[in-house]
Design an enzyme around this catalytic site. Sequence first.
Site, short mmCIF file in Angstrom:
data_model
loop_
_atom_site.label_atom_id
_atom_site.label_comp_id
_atom_site.label_asym_id
_atom_site.label_seq_id
_atom_site.Cartn_x
_atom_site.Cartn_y
_atom_site.Cartn_z
N GLY A 72 3.27 2.09 -6.43
CA GLY A 72 2.78 0.84 -6.99
C GLY A 72 1.39 0.45 -6.52
O GLY A 72 0.59 -0.06 -7.32
N SER A 73 1.09 0.67 -5.26
CA SER A 73 -0.22 0.26 -4.75
C SER A 73 -1.35 1.04 -5.41
O SER A 73 -2.38 0.47 -5.78
CB SER A 73 -0.28 0.44 -3.22
OG SER A 73 0.56 -0.49 -2.58
N CYS A 326 5.09 -4.96 3.28
CA CYS A 326 3.70 -4.57 3.53
C CYS A 326 3.00 -5.50 4.51
O CYS A 326 1.92 -5.20 4.99
CB CYS A 326 2.91 -4.53 2.22
SG CYS A 326 3.65 -3.44 0.99
#
Length: 394
Positions: A72-73, A326
């Site tokens: 996703g990042s 995160c």
Amino acid sequence: MEKRIYLDNAATTRVLPPVFEAMKPYFTEEYGNPSSTYEFSGRIADRIADATSVIAKLINADKKEIYFTSGGSESDNWALKGTAEALRSMGNHIITSKIEHHAILHTCEYLEKHGFEVTYLDVDENGSVDPDELEKSIRPETILISIMFANNEIGTIEPIARIGEIAKSHGIYFHTDAVQAFGHVPIDVDALHIDMLSASAHKINGPKGIGLLYIRNGVKLSNLILGGAQERGRRAGTTNAPGIIGFSKAVSIASERMNERTAHETRLRDKLINRVLEEIPYSRLNGHRETRLSNNANFCFRFIEGESLLILLDKKGICASSGSACTSGSLDPSHVLLAIGLPHEIAHGSVRFTLSEDTSEEDIDYTVDSLKQIVERLRSMSPLYEDFVKGKEK
């Protein structure tokens, strides 16, 4: 074996056995590079094409609009940086919200240092973006709107359909970080007018290290990673065949079980929310009460620190979090909780529980019973709570 109740599925999920089994041959037997020209690798390339079709179908996309990433990042970075670079000559303004994942927020900060302007929209007390305020923020130089599908911390689902309509009517690209929603709620990129979408396999019982960026056909986007000609020349790097196969299997299972899983999670989530709010004084649910992910329950408990709460939950075998995985090393309160209007002292006392189809009624009861004991213990040691009680008794 010591007791373990895993309620941190927004951070990551377990790889399901059928997913693991589907991946195994592509490590040990069908291990060829799909980009090679011989028949051995051709079989693998064909299997990846089939897997891509399965994944694309989940969001009503064409398989040629699916591009695999490391997660996703990377997908978020690509959507924002790629759009900024490709459309720089057309404008330099991006619209997002104050509660986005840091993969979006930090990328926006990077772009601001390189000549772009970013509008960070406020949200209401439930964490919802106001589409009317979003539309008012559009300028002639706006090139991208990026609003997450559902918040990773408080679970609120955003008004994506309305935002998509606004973006389309103004001819602006619309990207959504759907990492928490993909495979958990129905998504139709055409009906919702989504131009780009980020997703990650490890949020739906797939492997870590594989994600995707959906890019609508015709969207102009510069490449983020340069090198070979993989992903039809748009994303370099040796194709992660086992990851894609595992991702596809996880998508198949998520699609088949979505309704049943959602009903199960919603019932247990609501039981968790109701018991906490009824049985633990000075507790608060964060996020929208109904328009939220089926597996998410995020609470604040006044007069205690969330980190202490998590440590004591862990001692009882309960895995939870204070928000995004995160930012677990940060001592600052959640930017999401501050954005919905909570003061620092209350935002510090937050905990997020995220369920799965493996969660049982017994798990919820044990968790709430443990939580009651822990909160009572921590408050008994809190001078702030003692002063508060004395003040109420006067």
